[in-house]
Design a protein around this motif. Structure first.
Motif, short mmCIF file in Angstrom:
data_model
loop_
_atom_site.label_atom_id
_atom_site.label_comp_id
_atom_site.label_asym_id
_atom_site.label_seq_id
_atom_site.Cartn_x
_atom_site.Cartn_y
_atom_site.Cartn_z
N VAL A 54 34.12 137.66 127.61
CA VAL A 54 33.84 138.86 126.89
C VAL A 54 35.03 139.30 125.65
CG1 VAL A 54 33.43 141.22 127.12
CG2 VAL A 54 32.46 139.62 128.46
N GLU A 55 36.18 139.19 126.32
CA GLU A 55 37.46 139.64 125.61
C GLU A 55 37.56 138.58 124.32
OE1 GLU A 55 42.36 140.16 126.08
OE2 GLU A 55 41.12 139.17 127.80
N ASN A 56 37.13 137.47 124.59
CA ASN A 56 37.27 136.43 123.46
C ASN A 56 36.08 136.67 122.31
OD1 ASN A 56 39.47 134.92 124.16
ND2 ASN A 56 38.17 133.47 125.19
N TRP A 57 35.08 137.32 122.74
CA TRP A 57 33.81 137.41 121.91
C TRP A 57 34.25 138.79 121.13
CZ3 TRP A 57 30.65 141.91 122.60
CH2 TRP A 57 29.42 142.13 121.88
N ALA A 58 34.81 139.80 121.92
CA ALA A 58 35.15 141.02 121.25
C ALA A 58 36.17 140.61 120.28
CB ALA A 58 35.66 141.88 122.18
N ARG A 59 37.14 139.96 120.39
CA ARG A 59 38.37 139.39 119.53
C ARG A 59 37.53 138.95 118.38
NH1 ARG A 59 42.58 137.28 123.66
NH2 ARG A 59 43.54 139.12 124.02
N SER A 60 36.62 137.94 118.62
CA SER A 60 36.00 137.30 117.48
C SER A 60 35.14 138.45 116.49
CB SER A 60 35.00 136.43 118.02
OG SER A 60 34.34 135.79 117.12
N ILE A 61 34.47 139.27 117.20
CA ILE A 61 33.80 140.22 116.53
C ILE A 61 34.60 141.30 115.85
CG2 ILE A 61 32.32 142.39 116.76
CD1 ILE A 61 30.59 141.05 118.61
N GLU A 62 35.88 141.52 116.19
CA GLU A 62 36.68 142.52 115.66
C GLU A 62 37.41 142.03 114.52
OE1 GLU A 62 40.96 144.87 116.83
OE2 GLU A 62 40.29 143.27 117.94
N SER A 63 37.73 140.55 114.39
CA SER A 63 38.09 139.67 113.42
C SER A 63 37.05 139.60 112.50
CB SER A 63 38.55 138.36 113.85
OG SER A 63 38.84 137.34 112.77
N ASP A 64 35.59 139.42 112.81
CA ASP A 64 34.72 139.24 111.84
C ASP A 64 34.55 140.75 111.09
OD1 ASP A 64 34.19 136.64 112.23
OD2 ASP A 64 32.40 137.09 113.53
N MET A 65 34.59 141.87 112.01
CA MET A 65 34.49 143.24 111.36
C MET A 65 35.61 143.32 110.17
SD MET A 65 31.86 144.37 112.24
CE MET A 65 31.63 146.11 112.16
N GLN A 66 36.96 142.84 110.85
CA GLN A 66 38.12 143.31 109.64
C GLN A 66 37.74 142.24 108.32
OE1 GLN A 66 41.52 141.83 111.81
NE2 GLN A 66 41.79 143.97 112.90
N VAL A 67 37.18 141.30 108.30
CA VAL A 67 36.82 140.41 107.27
C VAL A 67 35.78 141.18 106.45
CG1 VAL A 67 35.77 138.12 106.52
CG2 VAL A 67 37.55 138.33 108.14
N ILE A 68 34.84 141.78 107.30
CA ILE A 68 33.68 142.33 106.35
C ILE A 68 34.30 143.59 105.73
CG2 ILE A 68 31.68 143.98 106.98
CD1 ILE A 68 30.81 141.71 108.91
N GLN A 69 35.32 144.41 106.42
CA GLN A 69 36.05 145.77 106.11
C GLN A 69 36.72 145.17 104.76
OE1 GLN A 69 38.68 147.47 108.79
NE2 GLN A 69 39.13 148.93 107.23
N SER A 70 37.57 144.05 104.92
CA SER A 70 38.24 143.79 103.75
C SER A 70 37.34 143.27 102.69
CB SER A 70 39.01 142.51 104.09
OG SER A 70 39.96 142.75 104.96
N THR A 71 36.24 142.84 102.89
CA THR A 71 35.51 142.30 101.98
C THR A 71 34.84 143.66 101.00
OG1 THR A 71 34.90 140.33 102.92
CG2 THR A 71 33.51 140.92 101.24
N LEU A 72 34.33 144.61 102.13
CA LEU A 72 33.69 145.94 101.46
C LEU A 72 34.92 146.69 100.62
CD1 LEU A 72 31.41 147.07 104.48
CD2 LEU A 72 30.88 146.24 102.32
N GLU A 73 35.99 146.71 101.34
CA GLU A 73 36.99 147.39 100.36
C GLU A 73 37.17 146.74 99.13
OE1 GLU A 73 40.70 147.51 102.65
OE2 GLU A 73 39.81 149.04 104.14
N ILE A 74 37.13 145.39 98.83
CA ILE A 74 37.45 144.81 97.51
C ILE A 74 36.21 145.02 96.62
CG2 ILE A 74 37.73 142.41 96.55
CD1 ILE A 74 39.45 141.69 99.06
N ALA A 75 35.06 144.72 97.52
CA ALA A 75 33.79 145.12 96.63
C ALA A 75 33.90 146.66 96.06
CB ALA A 75 32.74 144.89 97.46
N TYR A 76 34.24 147.53 96.94
CA TYR A 76 34.40 149.02 96.48
C TYR A 76 35.31 149.21 95.32
CZ TYR A 76 34.99 153.95 96.55
OH TYR A 76 35.07 155.25 96.46
#
Length: 129
Positions: free
Chosen positions: A94-116
């Motif tokens: 679960v911890e690994n899964w949460a880290r993976s999701i957190e990493s994915d969310m950071q990538v999405i956040q970065s992408t959205l910030e760049i897009a914005y």
């Protein structure tokens, strides 16, 4: 005179036989008493050995029951530890899964910030023209 000698001899013989019979009976009685004393002495040892064997058998049964109980408890502990280990592995997953999701969310956040930022810059550039 010969008759009296024969009678005297016969009386002495009868007396000797009687004395021998008394001695024979005494010897038989003494040997019976000795035999009984030996048997009694041996019986005390045998009885003690029997009691010791009974005690040992009872203690062996108790030991076997205790060992069986211990084996059951050990098996329960092993099962509990195995379950705990599995739960820890699941938590790790679960911890690994949460880290993976957190990493994915950071990538999405970065992408959205760049897009914005790009969208804003485009709008400002179009408004400035």
């Amino acid at each position: 005179m010969l008759t009296s000698m024969v009678k005297e001899y016969q009386v002495k013989q009868a007396k000797r036989k009687q004395e021998q019979e008394i001695r024979r009976k005494d010897v038989i009685e003494s040997s019976n008493e000795l035999t009984q004393a030996i048997v009694d002495h041996l019986n005390v040892g045998v009885a003690q050995a029997y009691l010791n064997q009974k005690r040992l058998d009872a203690e062996a049964k108790q030991l076997h029951a205790g060992a069986t109980n211990f084996a059951k408890q050990t098996q329960q502990w092993l099962q509990l530890i195995d379950n705990f280990s599995s739960a820890l592995k699941e938590l790790g997953d679960v911890e690994n899964w949460a880290r993976s999701i957190e990493s994915d969310m950071q990538v999405i956040q970065s992408t959205l910030e760049i897009a914005y930022k790009t969208s804003r810059q485009t709008q400002q550039h179009n408004a400035g023209n």
